[in-house]
Write an enzyme that holds these catalytic residues in place. Structure first.
Site, short mmCIF file in Angstrom:
data_model
loop_
_atom_site.label_atom_id
_atom_site.label_comp_id
_atom_site.label_asym_id
_atom_site.label_seq_id
_atom_site.Cartn_x
_atom_site.Cartn_y
_atom_site.Cartn_z
N ILE A 227 0.84 -1.21 0.00
CA ILE A 227 0.00 0.00 0.00
C ILE A 227 0.87 1.25 0.00
CG2 ILE A 227 -1.68 1.33 1.34
CD1 ILE A 227 -2.81 -1.37 2.31
N LYS A 332 -5.77 -0.25 11.16
CA LYS A 332 -6.94 -0.35 12.03
C LYS A 332 -6.59 -0.46 13.51
CE LYS A 332 -9.12 -3.12 8.39
NZ LYS A 332 -7.84 -3.31 7.65
N VAL A 362 -11.75 1.17 6.83
CA VAL A 362 -12.95 0.33 6.73
C VAL A 362 -13.22 -0.13 5.31
CG1 VAL A 362 -15.46 0.25 7.08
CG2 VAL A 362 -14.00 1.39 8.75
N GLY A 409 -4.21 -10.01 -4.39
CA GLY A 409 -3.79 -9.08 -3.34
C GLY A 409 -4.94 -8.53 -2.52
N ASP A 423 -10.36 -9.36 10.86
CA ASP A 423 -10.30 -8.13 10.08
C ASP A 423 -11.69 -7.49 9.97
OD1 ASP A 423 -8.64 -6.37 8.23
OD2 ASP A 423 -10.28 -6.94 6.90
N LYS A 427 -13.27 -3.80 11.61
CA LYS A 427 -14.06 -2.82 10.88
C LYS A 427 -15.40 -2.56 11.59
CE LYS A 427 -11.86 -3.86 6.48
NZ LYS A 427 -12.00 -4.25 5.07
N GLY A 544 -7.59 -4.18 -2.32
CA GLY A 544 -6.54 -4.00 -3.32
C GLY A 544 -5.71 -2.76 -3.03
#
Length: 567
Positions: A227, A332, A362, A409, A423, A427, A544
């Site tokens: 990222i 997060k 999120v 990815g 995960d 969120k 992604g």
């Protein structure tokens, strides 16, 4: 102004003849003739909409090596001759008073003197007011060392509203604390006292705000992984457009990974950042990195962008915000950690002029946090939030869908991090806390999609190899749903009415919006008092590197807008 704030070769009276005939004066440094120097001329102006417009502020200047002397006490109010006595004592020691400030309550008088004269001034005042200090009519004679004066000067300031607001807003957004303020009734001058170490940054902040018209930001990128690297490439591709068309000037002053960091005094060449990180990188030190990015006196605004998933980095946010560093992140961990730490972080952010943006935590680039805030800020009440953040249930074999998502990815390096529901649970916690619920991550019941025999598998590779053996179990559950005219979806739910959240497999009718999901899309449904019969839907790519980095980039531009860039 120049004859007072530094150019001692000029006397104010020497300026009168050239002012009368509008003759410019050029001041050069005899010891460094290569620099252009300073030109003093008529009012500065700029071209706007084809017309020349005069700037209300002629210039800014500073005086260093000052101390602020504060004489304070309730016995000062309404006593004739108090100011005369104070400045008479200062005169007796031959000190030069550079600036005076007094509140209308007459409770205190403060003034700036050269730091080398501060001790003598304080002793003279303590001697002069010895009886008043002992009796309690005066509470203190205090000296605040290590100060500087910043002054804005301009004849047009007197007839232009909003100059003070712009001046003080620029200082506030640069996290500069003002210790004293003075302005004459002529309105030609605004003078403030600041810490010496803040002086250059303060000067740059007001100069940038009044003259450069660009919003300039020093950036530090933490985590040049998938990222972070994508974000750096997006910044590279868009930098020229942002500068020329949107007046936003972004300088990446540092890039740090867990082992290596790259620092620059002027801004890293983003067309070569990978090469430079390898060739010129040094041992990573997050504290040194932070100090370097924030310690740049030439750029008043600082932002650190955390592109990691590291809880240790997230634990630094409170300290960064406290120091006046803006924070942007898709990480997060800070917003889903212990509730008390989260509440302290948000309280600090609300109380300060620093900004903390985390839209990408999120829904990657989807406007989920901003949509939720918009609903709450306009008086709507959240009843329920449901979201699909990973489409892992489809018509094909479960293991095929997971393998395809991993290859693209869209999952964590170990897909079990996604399939375990952790995960999604993070969120849900972020959305719940944004909605005002005080929930801990441990409060959420989470249905894991990782088959029990594979939860202890040593590696992600072994997990992927063995996963096809368990396709049948989920296929059976999906088939049962289809026979009932429904689809199976893995959802995160915020139940605001009952103040709880959960992550589980749920069935939805085939005409439900959740049944229409495809590809890497995320979908979030907000059920509120306004959107009760038909929920508000936000849908789009939510996974992604490109869209996540795009979401972070959007937050950077939102920060620039808050700092003064045109929106």
């Amino acid at each position: 102004m120049q004859s007072y704030f530094g150019a001692n070769v000029l006397h104010p009276r020497a300026i009168i003849p050239v002012m009368r005939y509008d003759i410019p004066i050029v001041i050069r440094n005899i010891f460094n003739l290569s620099v252009p120097g300073t030109t003093i001329c008529g009012p500065a102006s700029e071209i706007k909409d084809g017309q020349r417009q005069e700037s209300p502020v002629k210039g800014f200047a500073t005086i260093d090596n000052l101390a602020l002397v504060n004489v304070e006490g309730i016995g000062m109010a309404g006593v004739p001759g108090m100011a005369s006595a104070i400045f008479g004592a200062v005169k007796d020691v031959g000190a030069n008073v550079i600036m005076i400030s007094q509140a209308s309550s007459e409770h205190s008088v403060c003034f700036a003197v050269p730091e080398k004269e501060a001790k003598a001034v304080a002793e003279a005042l303590q001697s002069r007011f010895c009886e008043a200090l002992v009796a309690g009519r005066l509470s203190q004679v205090a000296v605040i060392p290590n100060c500087s004066i910043l002054a804005a000067v301009g004849q047009k300031m007197a007839s232009t509203s909003g100059v003070s607001a712009t001046f003080f807003n620029a200082l506030a957004k640069a996290n500069i604390n003002i210790r004293a303020i003075a302005q004459g009734c002529s309105e030609f001058n605004i003078t403030v006292v600041v810490k010496h170490e803040d002086c250059i940054r303060a000067l740059r902040a007001v100069h940038s705000r009044f003259y450069l018209s660009r919003t300039t930001i020093a950036m530090g990128i933490v985590g040049p992984g998938l990222i972070g690297a994508t974000l750096l490439d997006q910044l590279r591709d868009q930098a020229a457009v942002l500068k020329e068309e949107f007046n936003i000037d972004l300088h990446v002053m540092g890039i740090t990974g867990s082992r290596t960091m790259l620092l620059s005094e002027v801004g890293i060449d983003l067309s070569r950042w990978r090469e430079l990180l390898k060739q010129q990188g040094q041992v990573a030190d997050l504290e040194k990195f932070t100090q370097h990015v924030h310690g740049n006196h030439f750029i008043p605004n600082t932002v650190l962008v955390d592109c990691t998933a590291d809880s240790n980095v997230a634990s630094c946010y409170h300290d960064w915000l406290r120091k006046g560093i803006n924070v942007i992140t898709p990480n997060k961990k800070a917003n889903t950690g212990p509730l008390d730490k989260y509440l302290k972080l948000r309280a600090l952010q609300r109380q300060s002029y620093t900004h903390y943006f985390y839209e990408a935590t999120v829904g990657a680039g989807l406007p989920i946090i901003s949509t939720l805030r918009g609903l709450l800020e306009t008086g709507d009440r959240i009843l329920r939030i449901e979201g699909i953040f990973r489409r892992v249930i489809g018509t094909r074999a479960f293991s095929e869908v997971v393998a395809e998502a991993k290859e693209a990815g869209y999952t964590e390096p170990d897909p079990r991090d996604d399939l375990s529901g952790t995960d999604v649970a993070r969120k849900v916690i972020i959305l719940a806390r944004e909605s005002g619920l005080k929930l801990e991550l441990s409060d959420l019941p989470v249905q894991s999609l990782v088959p029990k025999p594979l939860r202890a598998t040593s590696s992600a590779e072994d997990f992927m190899k063995q996963l096809p053996q368990f396709d049948k179990d989920l296929a059976t559950e999906r088939q049962n749903a289809e026979e009932s005219g429904e689809v199976l979806r893995y959802v995160g739910v915020v139940d605001a009415i009952n103040e709880k959240g959960l992550v589980e497999l749920r069935r939805y009718s085939k005409n439900h919006p959740f049944a229409q999901l495809s590809g890497s899309d995320n979908i979030i449904a907000f059920t509120t008092t306004r959107y009760k019969e038909q929920p508000l839907i936000v849908r789009g790519p939510g996974a992604g590197a490109q869209v996540t980095a795009g979401g972070v980039f959007s937050d950077i531009l939102r920060l620039a807008s808050h700092l003064g860039a045109p929106s």
